[in-house]
Design a protein around this motif. Sequence first.
Motif: not given
Lengths: 113, 111
Positions: A2-5, A91-94, A101-103, B42-47
Amino acid sequence: GEDVEQSLFLSVREGDSSVINCTYTDSSSTYLYWYKQEPGAGLQLLTYIFSNMDMKQDQRLTVLLNKKDKHLSLRIADTQTGDSAIYFCAELGYGGATNKLIFGTGTLLAVQP
Amino acid sequence: DAGVTQSPTHLIKTRGQQVTLRCSPKSGHDTVSWYQQALGQGPQFIFQYYEEEERQRGNFPDRFSGHQFPNYSSELNVNALLLGDSALYLCASSLKGFEQYFGPGTRLTVT
């Protein structure tokens, strides 16, 4: 993985168009988002696009998605000084319970008067 | 219609202490997600919480825990605070996790 650039900085003149770019790696992403963050504030959801779409337009905002290249862009028409902020793509995983959300690291947009 | 609210706005704690942050979701939303945003990142997901259960967890240690109440509000607890826990903590609410709307955040400073 997972990586967003994103590129770190963009400077434009008021009235010009701004284009902010983003690349992502998870080909199974279903939704892709653009958020805006002003200094000291939370994130404002600007728009999003579903992965089966190529383009989405919402007033001054146009989102383009190239799934083959995993490239997302946000175009802001007639950029105003109030558009100065940090812009994040995410992005949002499937499927299933994967709704995190992965920013990206954000693009600072500076609008010169 | 009130948006996502978070409290407190700012917090200063000492290393080793414990902290509780609170979040109330938008009306009609049933899912709460927590994110940590370090300066310049950027924000990192915790839970994420749904139906009062932790549904998914990011790469954070067990010092980070949470809870969701029957009214969908949520708490984030961090034990044994480290200097590196200093960040903006963001809560996002959604219906089943798709369109996530963020609150203004809680700025935590650990000294």
